[in-house]
Design a protein around this motif. Structure first.
Motif, short mmCIF file in Angstrom:
data_model
loop_
_atom_site.label_atom_id
_atom_site.label_comp_id
_atom_site.label_asym_id
_atom_site.label_seq_id
_atom_site.Cartn_x
_atom_site.Cartn_y
_atom_site.Cartn_z
N GLN A 70 11.72 35.88 76.82
CA GLN A 70 10.56 36.77 76.77
C GLN A 70 10.42 37.54 78.08
N PRO A 71 9.79 38.70 78.02
CA PRO A 71 9.53 39.44 79.26
C PRO A 71 8.81 38.57 80.28
N GLY A 72 9.24 38.68 81.53
CA GLY A 72 8.69 37.84 82.59
C GLY A 72 9.41 36.53 82.78
N GLY A 73 10.30 36.22 81.86
CA GLY A 73 11.02 34.96 81.94
C GLY A 73 12.23 35.01 82.86
N SER A 74 12.98 33.91 82.87
CA SER A 74 14.13 33.77 83.76
C SER A 74 15.35 33.27 82.99
N LEU A 75 16.49 33.65 83.49
CA LEU A 75 17.78 33.12 83.01
C LEU A 75 18.71 32.99 84.20
N ARG A 76 19.64 32.07 84.08
CA ARG A 76 20.67 31.92 85.09
C ARG A 76 22.04 32.03 84.43
N LEU A 77 22.79 33.04 84.83
CA LEU A 77 24.13 33.22 84.33
C LEU A 77 25.13 32.54 85.26
N SER A 78 26.20 32.02 84.67
CA SER A 78 27.28 31.42 85.45
C SER A 78 28.59 32.05 85.03
N CYS A 79 29.52 32.12 85.96
CA CYS A 79 30.87 32.62 85.67
C CYS A 79 31.86 31.72 86.38
N ALA A 80 32.65 30.99 85.60
CA ALA A 80 33.66 30.11 86.14
C ALA A 80 35.00 30.83 86.14
N ALA A 81 35.63 30.87 87.29
CA ALA A 81 36.91 31.58 87.44
C ALA A 81 38.05 30.58 87.57
N SER A 82 39.19 30.97 87.02
CA SER A 82 40.40 30.18 87.17
C SER A 82 41.59 31.13 87.28
N GLY A 83 42.61 30.67 87.98
CA GLY A 83 43.82 31.48 88.11
C GLY A 83 43.81 32.45 89.28
N ILE A 84 42.76 32.41 90.10
CA ILE A 84 42.69 33.26 91.28
C ILE A 84 42.29 32.42 92.49
N ILE A 85 42.59 32.94 93.68
CA ILE A 85 42.09 32.31 94.90
C ILE A 85 40.68 32.84 95.09
#
Length: 114
Positions: A12-27
């Motif tokens: 909903q407007p005013g709310g929060s989310l946390r995105l994550s991005c897991a990387a592999s294959g790179i330094i």
């Protein structure tokens, strides 16, 4: 190379989310990590980027509301999104960039709606 985003959803407007991005294959620590977004009918735009250390850069539209962070030990970059607005609705993409090398995740949908 894989960049796998997670954490999107409906909020909903005013709310929060946390995105994550897991990387592999790179330094991971040698790459500038970033978040971009693309809304329907619009071009992909930068949201936030962070160099290997802690220097962050934000789009004006998200300054003060979004925070990018990274954990080099976990090869993961995060995007904490607070005070979300309907105009934040988009597919959010993780990006890893070093010189001319450029990798993208598959994207995660964020929808801000009441």
């Amino acid at each position: 190379v894989q960049l796998v985003e997670s954490g999107g959803g409906l909020v909903q407007p005013g709310g929060s989310l946390r995105l994550s991005c897991a990387a592999s294959g790179i330094i991971f620590s040698t790459y500038t990590m970033g978040w971009y977004r693309q809304a329907p009918g619009k071009e992909r735009e930068l949201v936030a980027t962070m160099l290997g250390g802690s220097l962050a850069n934000y789009a004006e539209s998200v300054k003060g509301r979004f925070t990018i962070s990274r954990d080099n030990a976990k090869n993961t970059v995060y995007l904490q999104m607070n005070s979300l607005k309907p105009e934040d609705t988009a597919v959010y993409y993780c990006n890893a960039k070093r010189s001319v090398i450029d990798y993208w995740g598959q994207g995660t949908q964020v929808t801000v709606s009441s």
